[in-house]
Write a protein that holds these residues in place. Structure first.
Motif, PDB file in Angstrom:
ATOM      1  N   ASN A  71       0.822  -1.215   0.000  1.00 35.92           N
ATOM      2  CA  ASN A  71       0.000   0.000   0.000  1.00 35.92           C
ATOM      3  C   ASN A  71       0.851   1.257   0.000  1.00 35.92           C
ATOM      4  O   ASN A  71       0.510   2.253  -0.643  1.00 35.92           O
ATOM      5  CB  ASN A  71      -0.960  -0.010   1.181  1.00 35.92           C
ATOM      6  N   PRO A 122      -9.748   3.761  -7.664  1.00 33.30           N
ATOM      7  CA  PRO A 122     -10.038   4.770  -6.637  1.00 33.30           C
ATOM      8  C   PRO A 122      -9.345   4.434  -5.315  1.00 33.30           C
ATOM      9  O   PRO A 122      -9.230   3.265  -4.935  1.00 33.30           O
ATOM     10  CB  PRO A 122     -11.569   4.693  -6.482  1.00 33.30           C
ATOM     11  N   ASP A 123      -8.861   5.464  -4.636  1.00 31.95           N
ATOM     12  CA  ASP A 123      -8.229   5.309  -3.309  1.00 31.95           C
ATOM     13  C   ASP A 123      -7.076   4.311  -3.355  1.00 31.95           C
ATOM     14  O   ASP A 123      -6.863   3.547  -2.419  1.00 31.95           O
ATOM     15  CB  ASP A 123      -9.255   4.867  -2.265  1.00 31.95           C
ATOM     16  N   TYR A 124      -6.310   4.329  -4.433  1.00 29.91           N
ATOM     17  CA  TYR A 124      -5.235   3.362  -4.653  1.00 29.91           C
ATOM     18  C   TYR A 124      -4.227   3.402  -3.503  1.00 29.91           C
ATOM     19  O   TYR A 124      -3.532   4.380  -3.290  1.00 29.91           O
ATOM     20  CB  TYR A 124      -4.544   3.701  -5.968  1.00 29.91           C
ATOM     21  N   ARG A 151      -4.881   3.591  -0.384  1.00 30.03           N
ATOM     22  CA  ARG A 151      -5.372   4.341   0.767  1.00 30.03           C
ATOM     23  C   ARG A 151      -6.667   3.733   1.293  1.00 30.03           C
ATOM     24  O   ARG A 151      -7.404   3.102   0.549  1.00 30.03           O
ATOM     25  CB  ARG A 151      -5.604   5.805   0.399  1.00 30.03           C
ATOM     26  N   ASN A 152      -6.947   3.977   2.545  1.00 24.78           N
ATOM     27  CA  ASN A 152      -8.168   3.499   3.171  1.00 24.78           C
ATOM     28  C   ASN A 152      -9.182   4.634   3.177  1.00 24.78           C
ATOM     29  O   ASN A 152      -9.039   5.584   3.951  1.00 24.78           O
ATOM     30  CB  ASN A 152      -7.882   3.032   4.598  1.00 24.78           C
ATOM     31  N   PRO A 153     -10.220   4.569   2.349  1.00 26.12           N
ATOM     32  CA  PRO A 153     -11.172   5.688   2.279  1.00 26.12           C
ATOM     33  C   PRO A 153     -11.921   5.923   3.580  1.00 26.12           C
ATOM     34  O   PRO A 153     -12.441   7.016   3.808  1.00 26.12           O
ATOM     35  CB  PRO A 153     -12.129   5.265   1.151  1.00 26.12           C
ATOM     36  N   ALA A 154     -11.966   4.921   4.451  1.00 23.34           N
ATOM     37  CA  ALA A 154     -12.652   5.105   5.728  1.00 23.34           C
ATOM     38  C   ALA A 154     -11.985   6.174   6.576  1.00 23.34           C
ATOM     39  O   ALA A 154     -12.623   6.768   7.448  1.00 23.34           O
ATOM     40  CB  ALA A 154     -12.682   3.776   6.493  1.00 23.34           C
ATOM     41  N   TYR A 155     -10.723   6.435   6.330  1.00 19.84           N
ATOM     42  CA  TYR A 155     -10.002   7.459   7.092  1.00 19.84           C
ATOM     43  C   TYR A 155     -10.657   8.829   6.932  1.00 19.84           C
ATOM     44  O   TYR A 155     -10.646   9.640   7.856  1.00 19.84           O
ATOM     45  CB  TYR A 155      -8.548   7.506   6.627  1.00 19.84           C
ATOM     46  N   TRP A 156     -11.226   9.062   5.729  1.00 19.69           N
ATOM     47  CA  TRP A 156     -11.846  10.363   5.468  1.00 19.69           C
ATOM     48  C   TRP A 156     -13.360  10.342   5.660  1.00 19.69           C
ATOM     49  O   TRP A 156     -14.034  11.312   5.345  1.00 19.69           O
ATOM     50  CB  TRP A 156     -11.554  10.805   4.032  1.00 19.69           C
ATOM     51  N   SER A 157     -13.887   9.227   6.192  1.00 19.36           N
ATOM     52  CA  SER A 157     -15.339   9.136   6.339  1.00 19.36           C
ATOM     53  C   SER A 157     -15.820  10.121   7.399  1.00 19.36           C
ATOM     54  O   SER A 157     -15.079  10.525   8.292  1.00 19.36           O
ATOM     55  CB  SER A 157     -15.748   7.720   6.734  1.00 19.36           C
TER      56      SER A 157
END
Length: 229
Positions: A181, A210-212, A214-220
């Motif tokens: 990652n 998308p979100d390559y 990265r964990n998109p939950a971080y920005w949730s």
């Protein structure tokens, strides 16, 4: 046309030796080692079929001996001196050799190195420039150490870089996944080896996912709300 080369990193007998050295250093067995060796062998076979340059690295330590070591590694050796096994000269030589399952052939190239990155203090870069190589597939061991160091160094020298996620491994899945990652975040192409070496492979995954890395939950919204309490 882009010329691709395969860098096969540190696939040495030290990783399969039952001499107690890794235990003495506090290093666990390599995760899914057999599968990784098999994937590397298949990658090499496909590369040879296509006539791609193959360059192996072989970690051999510093020619200057202990004075050439990284000071942190020197401290590690000192702290664990009482646990280190006594290896014969023959055992040490065998340990540095590349595994039979992925052994180089006469027309492959082998570079010795004393640092994690294959670019450091070696002839790798001029060799690649002379071969007109622009793209590198970096495979072997270990994902978060010599593979990642070499991939980052290649990127900084303006090579296009890819890492086959099924032909690399390290001291456990957590470190393996985290390292992949971290490389994805740099837009290094990470994919199965068959996808990377396929004729005409465009290496577009880094730019179309998308979100390559990265964990998109971080920005949730819930994560952000929780971090301000």
């Amino acid at each position: 046309m882009d010329q691709t080369a395969v860098l096969m990193i540190d696939m040495q007998n030290a990783y399969i030796a039952e001499d107690g050295m890794r235990d003495a250093l506090g290093w666990p067995p390599i995760w899914r080692l057999e599968e990784t060796v098999a994937a590397c062998a298949a990658l090499l076979a496909a590369a040879r079929e296509q006539g791609l340059p193959i360059i192996y690295s072989r970690g051999v330590g510093s020619a200057a001996g202990p004075l050439g070591n990284n000071p942190r590694f020197t401290r590690l050796l000192r702290h664990r001196a009482d646990r280190m096994p006594e290896l014969s000269q023959a055992q040490q030589v065998w340990s540095r050799q590349i595994m039979d399952a992925v052994a180089p052939r006469a027309d492959d190239m082998v570079l010795d190195k004393s640092r994690p990155s294959l670019f450091d203090y070696t002839e790798l870069e001029p060799l690649l420039r002379n071969l007109a190589v622009t793209r590198l597939i970096v495979a072997g061991l270990q994902t978060n150490v010599c593979v990642e160091e070499t991939a980052r160094a290649a990127l900084s020298r303006n090579f296009e870089v890819a890492v086959p996620d099924d032909a690399v491994s390290t001291d456990g899945p957590d470190l393996h996944v985290a390292a992949l990652n971290a490389m994805r975040v740099l837009y290094i192409e990470v994919a199965p080896w068959k996808d990377l070496i396929a004729p005409g492979a465009t290496w577009e995954r880094a730019f179309t996912t998308p979100d390559y890395g990265r964990n998109p939950a971080y920005w949730s919204e819930s994560t952000q709300a929780g971090s301000t309490r």
